[in-house]
Write a protein that holds these residues in place. Structure first.
Motif, PDB file in Angstrom:
ATOM      1  N   ILE A 334      20.811 -51.705  35.574  1.00 26.47           N
ATOM      2  CA  ILE A 334      21.649 -52.607  35.507  1.00 26.47           C
ATOM      3  C   ILE A 334      21.619 -52.899  33.980  1.00 26.47           C
ATOM      4  O   ILE A 334      22.483 -53.220  33.180  1.00 26.47           O
ATOM      5  CB  ILE A 334      21.393 -53.843  36.147  1.00 26.47           C
ATOM      6  N   GLY A 335      20.299 -52.964  33.202  1.00 23.76           N
ATOM      7  CA  GLY A 335      20.317 -53.274  32.048  1.00 23.76           C
ATOM      8  C   GLY A 335      20.835 -52.189  30.899  1.00 23.76           C
ATOM      9  O   GLY A 335      21.208 -52.530  29.936  1.00 23.76           O
ATOM     10  N   TYR A 336      20.506 -50.873  31.592  1.00 20.07           N
ATOM     11  CA  TYR A 336      21.071 -49.783  30.685  1.00 20.07           C
ATOM     12  C   TYR A 336      22.667 -49.895  30.628  1.00 20.07           C
ATOM     13  O   TYR A 336      23.225 -49.710  29.586  1.00 20.07           O
ATOM     14  CB  TYR A 336      20.626 -48.588  31.117  1.00 20.07           C
ATOM     15  N   LEU A 337      23.171 -49.967  31.745  1.00 17.08           N
ATOM     16  CA  LEU A 337      24.443 -49.989  31.966  1.00 17.08           C
ATOM     17  C   LEU A 337      25.087 -51.261  31.001  1.00 17.08           C
ATOM     18  O   LEU A 337      26.135 -50.808  30.201  1.00 17.08           O
ATOM     19  CB  LEU A 337      25.156 -50.363  33.335  1.00 17.08           C
ATOM     20  N   LYS A 338      24.254 -52.399  30.898  1.00 17.87           N
ATOM     21  CA  LYS A 338      24.863 -53.340  29.979  1.00 17.87           C
ATOM     22  C   LYS A 338      24.890 -53.015  28.352  1.00 17.87           C
ATOM     23  O   LYS A 338      25.534 -53.185  27.775  1.00 17.87           O
ATOM     24  CB  LYS A 338      23.864 -54.559  30.187  1.00 17.87           C
ATOM     25  N   SER A 339      23.608 -52.365  28.081  1.00 21.26           N
ATOM     26  CA  SER A 339      23.291 -52.103  26.662  1.00 21.26           C
ATOM     27  C   SER A 339      24.201 -50.996  26.251  1.00 21.26           C
ATOM     28  O   SER A 339      24.364 -50.837  25.074  1.00 21.26           O
ATOM     29  CB  SER A 339      21.775 -51.842  26.492  1.00 21.26           C
ATOM     30  N   THR A 340      24.829 -50.126  27.299  1.00 17.69           N
ATOM     31  CA  THR A 340      25.730 -48.998  26.692  1.00 17.69           C
ATOM     32  C   THR A 340      27.029 -49.278  26.899  1.00 17.69           C
ATOM     33  O   THR A 340      27.812 -48.381  26.540  1.00 17.69           O
ATOM     34  CB  THR A 340      25.226 -47.843  27.613  1.00 17.69           C
ATOM     35  N   GLY A 341      27.392 -50.567  27.194  1.00 20.84           N
ATOM     36  CA  GLY A 341      28.727 -51.184  26.793  1.00 20.84           C
ATOM     37  C   GLY A 341      29.603 -51.120  28.018  1.00 20.84           C
ATOM     38  O   GLY A 341      30.721 -51.357  27.951  1.00 20.84           O
ATOM     39  N   ARG A 342      29.118 -51.000  29.426  1.00 24.08           N
ATOM     40  CA  ARG A 342      29.781 -50.944  30.548  1.00 24.08           C
ATOM     41  C   ARG A 342      30.228 -52.409  30.644  1.00 24.08           C
ATOM     42  O   ARG A 342      29.447 -53.447  30.378  1.00 24.08           O
ATOM     43  CB  ARG A 342      28.914 -50.680  31.708  1.00 24.08           C
ATOM     44  N   LYS A 343      31.345 -52.697  31.467  1.00 17.42           N
ATOM     45  CA  LYS A 343      31.932 -54.004  31.782  1.00 17.42           C
ATOM     46  C   LYS A 343      31.041 -55.065  32.605  1.00 17.42           C
ATOM     47  O   LYS A 343      30.436 -54.140  33.381  1.00 17.42           O
ATOM     48  CB  LYS A 343      33.345 -53.977  32.119  1.00 17.42           C
ATOM     49  N   ALA A 344      31.264 -56.047  32.433  1.00 12.39           N
ATOM     50  CA  ALA A 344      30.260 -57.156  33.282  1.00 12.39           C
ATOM     51  C   ALA A 344      30.806 -56.985  34.775  1.00 12.39           C
ATOM     52  O   ALA A 344      30.133 -56.985  35.587  1.00 12.39           O
ATOM     53  CB  ALA A 344      30.634 -58.374  32.610  1.00 12.39           C
ATOM     54  N   SER A 345      32.168 -56.642  34.974  1.00 13.33           N
ATOM     55  CA  SER A 345      32.395 -56.377  36.455  1.00 13.33           C
ATOM     56  C   SER A 345      31.938 -55.414  37.099  1.00 13.33           C
ATOM     57  O   SER A 345      31.631 -55.245  38.060  1.00 13.33           O
ATOM     58  CB  SER A 345      33.851 -56.497  36.364  1.00 13.33           C
ATOM     59  N   GLN A 346      31.747 -54.327  36.162  1.00 14.11           N
ATOM     60  CA  GLN A 346      30.880 -52.874  36.841  1.00 14.11           C
ATOM     61  C   GLN A 346      29.462 -53.306  37.079  1.00 14.11           C
ATOM     62  O   GLN A 346      28.800 -52.910  37.925  1.00 14.11           O
ATOM     63  CB  GLN A 346      31.018 -51.964  35.599  1.00 14.11           C
ATOM     64  N   LEU A 347      28.902 -54.002  36.279  1.00 15.98           N
ATOM     65  CA  LEU A 347      27.472 -54.743  36.456  1.00 15.98           C
ATOM     66  C   LEU A 347      27.228 -55.297  37.646  1.00 15.98           C
ATOM     67  O   LEU A 347      26.406 -54.994  38.384  1.00 15.98           O
ATOM     68  CB  LEU A 347      27.080 -55.152  35.199  1.00 15.98           C
ATOM     69  N   ALA A 348      28.294 -56.275  37.921  1.00 12.40           N
ATOM     70  CA  ALA A 348      28.247 -57.257  39.049  1.00 12.40           C
ATOM     71  C   ALA A 348      28.232 -56.059  40.417  1.00 12.40           C
ATOM     72  O   ALA A 348      27.814 -56.314  41.519  1.00 12.40           O
ATOM     73  CB  ALA A 348      29.021 -58.098  38.948  1.00 12.40           C
ATOM     74  N   LEU A 349      29.275 -55.231  40.216  1.00  5.99           N
ATOM     75  CA  LEU A 349      29.554 -54.327  41.220  1.00  5.99           C
ATOM     76  C   LEU A 349      28.373 -53.615  41.769  1.00  5.99           C
ATOM     77  O   LEU A 349      27.987 -53.240  43.086  1.00  5.99           O
ATOM     78  CB  LEU A 349      30.838 -53.374  41.036  1.00  5.99           C
ATOM     79  N   VAL A 350      27.796 -52.797  40.704  1.00 14.97           N
ATOM     80  CA  VAL A 350      26.555 -51.897  41.166  1.00 14.97           C
ATOM     81  C   VAL A 350      25.364 -52.727  41.666  1.00 14.97           C
ATOM     82  O   VAL A 350      24.990 -52.266  42.736  1.00 14.97           O
ATOM     83  CB  VAL A 350      26.097 -51.402  39.612  1.00 14.97           C
ATOM     84  N   GLU A 351      25.185 -54.038  41.199  1.00 18.56           N
ATOM     85  CA  GLU A 351      24.157 -54.775  41.773  1.00 18.56           C
ATOM     86  C   GLU A 351      24.360 -55.192  43.231  1.00 18.56           C
ATOM     87  O   GLU A 351      23.615 -54.950  44.100  1.00 18.56           O
ATOM     88  CB  GLU A 351      23.804 -55.963  40.759  1.00 18.56           C
ATOM     89  N   ALA A 352      25.540 -55.675  43.358  1.00 19.66           N
ATOM     90  CA  ALA A 352      25.980 -56.300  44.569  1.00 19.66           C
ATOM     91  C   ALA A 352      25.895 -55.157  45.790  1.00 19.66           C
ATOM     92  O   ALA A 352      25.518 -55.114  46.880  1.00 19.66           O
ATOM     93  CB  ALA A 352      27.362 -56.997  44.657  1.00 19.66           C
ATOM     94  N   TYR A 353      26.500 -53.971  45.161  1.00 19.03           N
ATOM     95  CA  TYR A 353      26.861 -53.031  46.097  1.00 19.03           C
ATOM     96  C   TYR A 353      25.429 -52.301  46.497  1.00 19.03           C
ATOM     97  O   TYR A 353      25.008 -52.151  47.907  1.00 19.03           O
ATOM     98  CB  TYR A 353      27.586 -51.562  45.402  1.00 19.03           C
ATOM     99  N   ALA A 354      24.461 -52.087  45.593  1.00 16.20           N
ATOM    100  CA  ALA A 354      23.020 -51.683  45.775  1.00 16.20           C
ATOM    101  C   ALA A 354      22.328 -52.387  46.800  1.00 16.20           C
ATOM    102  O   ALA A 354      21.587 -52.257  47.471  1.00 16.20           O
ATOM    103  CB  ALA A 354      22.345 -51.535  44.538  1.00 16.20           C
ATOM    104  N   LYS A 355      22.420 -53.751  46.667  1.00 12.14           N
ATOM    105  CA  LYS A 355      21.564 -54.569  47.500  1.00 12.14           C
ATOM    106  C   LYS A 355      22.325 -54.745  48.628  1.00 12.14           C
ATOM    107  O   LYS A 355      21.570 -54.776  49.708  1.00 12.14           O
ATOM    108  CB  LYS A 355      21.642 -56.220  46.804  1.00 12.14           C
ATOM    109  N   ALA A 356      23.575 -54.743  49.074  1.00 13.56           N
ATOM    110  CA  ALA A 356      24.253 -54.808  50.248  1.00 13.56           C
ATOM    111  C   ALA A 356      23.720 -53.622  51.025  1.00 13.56           C
ATOM    112  O   ALA A 356      23.607 -53.459  52.184  1.00 13.56           O
ATOM    113  CB  ALA A 356      25.560 -54.745  50.161  1.00 13.56           C
ATOM    114  N   GLN A 357      23.488 -52.420  50.389  1.00 14.00           N
ATOM    115  CA  GLN A 357      23.283 -51.171  50.942  1.00 14.00           C
ATOM    116  C   GLN A 357      21.652 -50.840  51.074  1.00 14.00           C
ATOM    117  O   GLN A 357      21.522 -49.857  51.723  1.00 14.00           O
ATOM    118  CB  GLN A 357      23.775 -49.894  50.210  1.00 14.00           C
ATOM    119  N   GLY A 358      20.787 -51.831  50.740  1.00  9.92           N
ATOM    120  CA  GLY A 358      19.537 -51.438  50.802  1.00  9.92           C
ATOM    121  C   GLY A 358      19.039 -50.185  49.596  1.00  9.92           C
ATOM    122  O   GLY A 358      18.074 -49.629  49.964  1.00  9.92           O
ATOM    123  N   MET A 359      19.854 -50.336  48.672  1.00  9.50           N
ATOM    124  CA  MET A 359      19.746 -49.262  47.581  1.00  9.50           C
ATOM    125  C   MET A 359      19.020 -49.702  46.326  1.00  9.50           C
ATOM    126  O   MET A 359      19.227 -49.080  45.311  1.00  9.50           O
ATOM    127  CB  MET A 359      20.876 -48.283  47.397  1.00  9.50           C
TER     128      MET A 359
END
Length: 902
Positions: A334-359
């Motif tokens: 998540i930190g790398y995605l943020k530091s390389t300029g990915r949008k906040a909505s993408q960061l939120a999706l990655v974290e929420a999806y990974a946690k929902a999937q046990g990943m």
């Protein structure tokens, strides 16, 4: 783009909703599937969870069945499986060397569809395809200001035809983007910009538009596609042939892989780099044997790795032989995605999806279930390089002189000449064995990691302050993997120091790591050839195979970027840079490596100050625009390509000539001749045309017939869109050793029954005239290295029907099948050497025409010159039903084309 959704049968009732902020996504829940019949899947390795989700989402009852999905859960019982599954990657990544022939094939397929009565519009990528032009820039100019601009100008001068063709493709095909030259290396651009970790796609179903979220995944036409596994994006390299099929909607057929768990503990000691770590890991995994397997990293050591460190490890999966080296999603992702300029909505999706999937991995995440495991305490890693010709041959830094001396003596028989020097005309220096004539900071492996790049800059700064200089015979170059590297080196005020040490920017591309090192200075080349010197290159790359870096350099060593700078100063592999002085300061005092080596804290502090999120955002905002030269290329739009008969870069390939809707039955191979006999570890660099084109070889002769001057030959890689050039360069590597002509290096063989020695190409053409089928024999690890589809295409165009070896590397086996060449493996420990095959024999292989099945045993009859016959069982490495279909159709592209034209 909104597509009509193929509806998953969803046998395990896993389709669920996921709300992230104000948006709602549909996803296929692994937790729900576990409750509904897939017991225990939460214990699967994270990489297999990605495959499982892919199957749940694409269950259609035909290519993906409920039984395939159940097999993923059953895997846990034996931790391996013989089940074939169909994997559909989210996207495809290409570089231009392998991308151009893929687009050439697509263009030819459009012509073929028309011939068969269909519409050219049927041939389009069905998944997003990104082609990054990164393999064409060469190091012609170096060591001075302006080198970059001059190299780029030469790149466009040499590759105008190819670039015009790619621009046509960008306009002709849907779902196809081109990242222009001068932007970066495809893997680093993928890591920093293209990859999302979680992908989404809008689909229409029941009159409604839904957005589905799923793990980002890909296949790429370069073996180092694996790099992006460092940010939990499952992907690996395939041949261009397989990638084209994936683009056209065909799943990647594969067996559910074994997964080797690699446990990392501890942390690196002071002053060590990610490169030292990855060379150690490569050595360990090669020793274990992980070909065809996934490797997944776990353990508390992950807490001490940056994502760039993880990407460095993932990048070199081809070097340790694995399909991929996977790291799970965690807070660092998540930190790398943020530091390389990915949008906040993408960061939120990655974290929420990974946690929902046990990943989502945390320090408390239980260890997954693996096929087997091994581990490394990072605290035991020591400074290392690898060489002189394989990336798995790690050498402790202090042992480098002794290792080189052994190579000089044992391999080249020149140990007595170790200290001999030879004058260089017109220069104030001489040359000797072990001199480093190329020192290159290059390749995605290391230039994507700011920590080692900043370290290189700090070594240059400290060396400059001490008055040290690079040896005058060293060709130095800096080829970053993205423009962001230039931004942060300038921000840290280190680019000027690198420039003063000769490491000026030469281009944004792979350059030296793929053989685009450019020519050595004439006076150096002259002394080298005259005295048969054993010279060296040191590069921060991932490949150092024979003949790859330069045909004039016999030994090549992989090293971290700061060590590349150090070796450029030392200038010779006989120098023990851990003990001997690199040079002397202005007062004449010796200067040692420890005097200029930065501390880990100094590197980290400089990275924190210099690497900014804004640099990624600004540099990638106009990534598709290209420079003025790219924008000046004008192309008339058309659905089919207007082939130019006199083009020496792009020609219509012959694969679909005379093709009919129904394939001819496959036939036994009767009385084939042997084209070549090879030993172990024949790489795709040996097989596929790469590097410079020799004037006196078949390819050079062909180009001269088109009035192309030798100075304009360019590289084989740049001419991959011309089958006439590439077929002539197959098996023509200057270091390849065909055992039919012992003591001879290069692409030569003996034609039988005439007994004449000639080039492999000329012999193959003579056999073609008499309609004589051909086979190739080899030893272990045949096809190691880059995913060069021309290693298979060239083999087929030479008339080779079967390749018979002791073992294959994964990608090349698949590529051979994709071109309709039969891959066969000796059984029961047999080998061509044990059978005393000399190349004079006739080879008949039966059982092909009578009903092939995956994994069946065929019988080969070897008829020796004296009339003796020996029957030899051979294992067919057609592993799956899909692969069998491809073989029956004469190749994967023919199979796809017939389906699309139907």
């Amino acid at each position: 783009m909104t597509a009509t959704a193929p509806t998953s049968l969803d046998s395990f009732k896993s389709r669920k909703k996921l709300k992230v902020g104000s948006k709602t996504y549909e996803y296929f829940s692994l937790k729900a599937a576990e409750k509904n019949g897939l017991e225990g899947i939460s214990k699967l390795p994270f990489s297999l969870k990605v495959l499982l989700e892919n199957l749940l989402r694409n269950e259609d009852g035909r290519t993906v069945k409920a039984a395939d999905i159940k097999a993923m859960a059953t895997w846990l019982k034996r931790r391996k499986s013989k089940r074939e599954i169909a994997f559909r990657p989210a996207r495809v990544l290409m570089q231009d060397f392998t991308g151009v022939p893929a687009v050439v094939d697509l263009a030819a397929m459009r012509d073929a569809v028309e011939t068969l009565g269909g519409s050219p519009d049927k041939i389009n990528p069905l998944v997003p395809v990104d082609l990054v032009i990164d393999h064409s820039v060469m190091v012609d100019f170096y060591g001075k200001a302006g080198a970059f601009k001059k190299n780029v100008k030469m790149e466009f001068d040499r590759n105008g035809e190819r670039y015009t063709f790619l621009k046509w493709g960008q306009g002709a095909f849907d779902n196809f983007r081109v990242v222009p030259p001068g932007t970066g290396i495809c893997h680093q651009v993928n890591l920093e910009y293209l990859a999302r970790t979680v992908w989404t796609k809008k689909q229409k179903r029941d009159g409604k538009t839904i957005e589905v979220a799923y793990p980002d995944s890909l296949v790429g036409t370069d073996s180092h596609t694996t790099m992006v596994n460092g940010m939990a994006v499952l992907g690996w390299g395939v041949g261009g042939i397989e990638a084209e099929a994936a683009m056209l909607g065909q799943p990647i057929s594969m067996l559910i892989p074994e997964v080797i768990g690699f446990k990392l503990t501890g942390k690196l000691k002071e002053g060590l780099t990610a490169t030292d770590m990855v060379l150690t890991i490569v050595e360990m995994l090669r020793a274990k044997g992980v070909v065809g397997k996934f490797v997944e990293f776990y353990g508390p050591g992950l807490n001490h790795l940056t994502l760039e460190d993880q990407a460095t490890i993932a990048n070199m999966a081809p070097e340790y032989g694995a399909t991929c080296g996977f790291f799970p999603i965690d807070s660092e992702t998540i930190g790398y995605l943020k530091s390389t300029g990915r949008k906040a909505s993408q960061l939120a999706l990655v974290e929420a999806y990974a946690k929902a999937q046990g990943m989502f991995r945390t320090s408390r995440t239980p260890d997954p279930t693996f096929t087997s495991t091994l581990g490394l305490d990072l605290g035991t890693v020591v400074a290392s390089i690898a060489g002189p010709k394989r990336p798995q041959d790690r050498v402790t830094l202090g042992d480098a002189p002794e290792s080189f001396a052994a190579t000089l003596d044992n391999e080249y028989g020149k140990g007595s000449e170790k200290d001999k020097r030879f004058a260089v005309a017109g220069k104030k220096y001489d040359l000797g064995h072990g001199d480093v004539v190329v020192a290159a900071i290059t390749s995605c492996t290391n230039t994507s990691n700011p920590f080692v790049m900043i370290a290189a800059g700090l070594v240059a700064r400290n060396a400059r302050a001490k008055g040290l200089k690079v040896k005058p015979w060293v060709k130095t170059s800096l080829a970053p993997g993205s423009q962001v590297v230039t931004e942060y080196l300038k921000q840290a005020n280190l680019q000027d120091d690198l420039d003063k040490m000769g490491f000026n920017l030469v281009g944004y591309g792979c350059t030296t790591c793929i053989g685009n090192s450019g020519p050595l200075a004439e006076e150096i080349s002259e002394v080298n050839i005259k005295n048969d010197l054993v010279l060296a290159s040191v590069l921060s790359g991932n490949r150092n195979f024979e003949g790859r870096i330069s045909p004039e350099i016999k030994t090549n060593y992989l090293a971290s970027p700061p060590l590349v700078v150090a070796y450029a100063i030392a200038g010779n592999m006989n120098v023990d840079i851990t003990k001997d002085p690199l040079g002397h300061d202005k007062q004449g005092k010796p200067v040692y490596l420890k005097d200029i080596w930065p501390t880990s804290e100094e590197v980290a502090k400089t990275v924190r100050k210099s690497v900014k999120r804004s640099q990624y955002i600004s540099r990638y905002a106009t990534v598709s625009d290209g420079d003025a030269a790219w924008r000046r290329i004008k192309v008339a739009p058309s659905k089919t390509y207007q082939w130019q008969p006199r083009s020496t870069y792009v020609q219509k390939p012959p694969y679909f000539d005379g093709m009919t809707m129904e394939p001819e039955p496959v036939k036994d191979i009767i009385e084939a001749r042997v084209l070549a006999l090879f030993l172990d570890s024949i790489t795709t660099d040996h097989i596929s045309p790469a590097g410079a084109i020799k004037q006196d070889g078949p390819a050079g002769e062909y180009l001269r017939n088109f009035q192309v001057r030798p100075s304009d030959f360019n590289s084989y890689g740049s001419r991959r869109g011309n089958d006439q050039v590439m077929a002539r360069g197959t098996f023509a590597n200057v270091r390849i050793k065909n055992q039919m002509v012992p003591g001879v290096e290069g692409g030569y063989t003996i034609h039988h029954p005439s007994g004449e020695q000639m080039t492999i190409y000329d012999a193959a053409m003579r056999y073609l005239e008499t309609e004589t089928p051909l086979v190739v024999f080899a030893g272990k690890e045949y096809g190691t290295g880059s995913s060069r589809d021309w290693a298979a295409k060239g083999t087929r165009l030479l008339g080779v029907r079967a390749v018979i070896v002791e073992s294959f590397e994964r990608i090349h086996r698949s590529n051979l099948l994709g071109m309709g060449v039969l891959p066969l493996v000796f059984k029961d420990g047999q080998s061509w050497k044990g059978l005393k095959i000399t190349g004079e024999e006739l080879v008949t292989i039966e059982g092909i025409s009578s009903g092939m099945k995956p994994g069946m045993t065929l019988n080969a009859t070897i008829t020796y010159k004296n009339g003796k016959k020996v029957n030899v069982p051979l294992l067919s490495r057609i592993d799956t039903e899909d692969e069998l279909d491809y073989y029956r159709h004469g190749g994967i592209l023919q199979y796809v084309l017939r389906r699309l034209a139907a």
